[in-house]
Design a protein around this motif. Structure first.
Motif, PDB file in Angstrom:
ATOM      1  N   GLU A 189      -1.894  -1.631   7.014  1.00 32.77           N
ATOM      2  CA  GLU A 189      -3.271  -2.100   7.085  1.00 32.77           C
ATOM      3  C   GLU A 189      -3.497  -3.016   5.882  1.00 32.77           C
ATOM      4  O   GLU A 189      -3.210  -2.641   4.757  1.00 32.77           O
ATOM      5  N   TYR A 190      -4.030  -4.211   6.139  1.00 29.48           N
ATOM      6  CA  TYR A 190      -4.088  -5.228   5.090  1.00 29.48           C
ATOM      7  C   TYR A 190      -5.510  -5.598   4.686  1.00 29.48           C
ATOM      8  O   TYR A 190      -6.397  -5.724   5.528  1.00 29.48           O
ATOM      9  N   GLY A 209       0.805  -1.208   0.000  1.00 30.52           N
ATOM     10  CA  GLY A 209       0.000   0.000   0.000  1.00 30.52           C
ATOM     11  C   GLY A 209       0.842   1.265   0.000  1.00 30.52           C
ATOM     12  O   GLY A 209       2.056   1.227   0.206  1.00 30.52           O
ATOM     13  N   ARG A 223      -1.040   3.678   3.798  1.00 30.34           N
ATOM     14  CA  ARG A 223      -1.499   2.855   4.925  1.00 30.34           C
ATOM     15  C   ARG A 223      -1.053   1.412   4.712  1.00 30.34           C
ATOM     16  O   ARG A 223      -1.836   0.476   4.788  1.00 30.34           O
ATOM     17  N   LYS A 224       0.241   1.235   4.478  1.00 25.93           N
ATOM     18  CA  LYS A 224       0.761  -0.077   4.107  1.00 25.93           C
ATOM     19  C   LYS A 224       0.729  -1.090   5.241  1.00 25.93           C
ATOM     20  O   LYS A 224       0.886  -2.292   5.007  1.00 25.93           O
ATOM     21  N   GLY A 232      -8.782   2.949   1.587  1.00 26.99           N
ATOM     22  CA  GLY A 232      -8.766   3.514   2.924  1.00 26.99           C
ATOM     23  C   GLY A 232      -9.912   4.431   3.265  1.00 26.99           C
ATOM     24  O   GLY A 232      -9.982   4.968   4.370  1.00 26.99           O
ATOM     25  N   ARG A 239      -4.034   0.896   1.071  1.00 28.25           N
ATOM     26  CA  ARG A 239      -3.779  -0.232   1.956  1.00 28.25           C
ATOM     27  C   ARG A 239      -3.052  -1.342   1.195  1.00 28.25           C
ATOM     28  O   ARG A 239      -3.177  -1.452  -0.028  1.00 28.25           O
ATOM     29  N   THR A 270     -13.852   1.469   6.246  1.00 28.33           N
ATOM     30  CA  THR A 270     -13.329   0.382   7.072  1.00 28.33           C
ATOM     31  C   THR A 270     -14.512  -0.388   7.644  1.00 28.33           C
ATOM     32  O   THR A 270     -15.270   0.150   8.452  1.00 28.33           O
TER      33      THR A 270
END
Length: 317
Positions: free
Chosen positions: A106-107, A100, A103-104, A303, A157, A306
């Motif tokens: 967050e998967y 990402g 926001r790398k 992103g 993400r 959520t």
């Protein structure tokens, strides 16, 4: 009067242009979809049963596509394979990562199982369980989505693309994957299973398992507004499908993980039969479903949205 007409025409053209532009953003190549499906469901793969040469060939094909697309390895793995052993059988999930932007850590996981039932031990005629709909169609979706999002290059993400093994043996591959992850970092699970036939809800529709367990499905529905494609809650509640596919392994950890499907399984005569072959599926339906999943989940991947976490309380039979 002419000015009013001109403004009206301009407005209509503007709306049409915006709509057309929105539709053109999703590029999924039908020829590539067909190639993935027919390769994974070919007799050469011999039913893709764990521990066989057939599943090895399938894994190699998926690995080759991940490499071509440019996906990275998962965590500290040296290859795309997550190797482990189960009941004396050497197994492997095949995992590729699209990192990402902002926001790398967050998967979002995009998954399907690439195993199936193998071959009959005896008999005459066709002995191969090709597993075209179950679940070469889903793996086809994973590969097509990986290529789509990689080319787009705007995922905020990190997307983890996984072909799980041994789903047919009790979600073995996805359970193993879930053992060592930090579930709090996984914001959504997008699982694809049996997406090759028109559902009883009609053309350009799909259904989602566990719809009521999070707001994941409502997010997808909102994103699909105006596209002509609709998503419905799972119409087969009595079959307990939410817990029968790989999404369940992550859902049990609290991840809002759900399965997309299109097949009318209550009347599907090919399910778990040697007749589940690529020729029985509609490549157009698979392609349209992949496009819908891409558009429907894009706000999660970018992103903006959520989904709420899942609280698991299995219903007693």
């Amino acid at each position: 009067m002419n000015r009013i007409k001109s403004l009206l025409i301009f407005a209509i053209i503007a709306v049409f242009s915006v709509s057309t532009f929105a539709q053109e953003k999703i590029h999924i190549d039908t020829t590539t979809v067909r190639k993935h499906l027919y390769t994974l469901a070919s007799d050469d793969m011999a039913g893709r049963k764990p521990g066989t040469e057939g599943i090895e060939k399938a894994a190699q094909y998926i690995e080759g596509e991940f490499k071509r697309i440019g996906l990275k390895k998962y965590n500290n793995l040296k290859t795309y394979r997550q190797n482990f052993e189960h009941k004396g059988i050497k197994m492997f999930n095949v995992i590729g990562v699209l990192e990402g932007k902002s926001r790398k850590d967050e998967y979002v996981i995009v998954s399907a199982h690439y195993d199936h039932l193998g071959t009959k031990k005896s008999g005459e005629g066709d002995l191969i369980f090709n597993g075209a709909n179950d679940d070469a169609s889903g793996v086809t979706g994973v590969l097509a989505l990986a290529e789509y999002f990689a080319k787009k290059g705007k995922n905020e993400r990190t997307i983890v693309f996984v072909a799980f093994t041994a789903e047919e043996m009790g979600l073995v591959g996805s359970r193993y994957f879930g053992k060592d992850i930090d579930a709090s970092k996984f914001v959504a699970g997008i699982n694809l299973e049996l997406i090759g036939k028109e559902p009883k809800t009609g053309p350009k529709t799909a259904w989602l398992t566990g719809f009521e367990r999070s707001d994941f499905g409502k997010i997808i529905q909102k994103n699909l507004e105006g596209t002509g494609y609709k998503l419905f809650p799972d119409p087969y509640v009595k079959f307990n499908l939410f817990f029968r596919s790989d999404n369940a392994s992550l859902a049990r950890l609290g991840v809002p993980s759900h399965t997309f499907s299109t097949t009318p399984i209550d009347i599907d005569k090919n399910y778990h039969q040697v007749s589940d072959e690529a020729e029985t599926l509609d490549v157009g339906i698979i392609t349209e479903t992949i496009k819908a999943v891409a558009r429907g989940t894009e706000s999660i991947i970018n992103g903006k949205d959520t989904p709420t976490r899942v609280v698991i309380k299995e219903k007693k039979k």
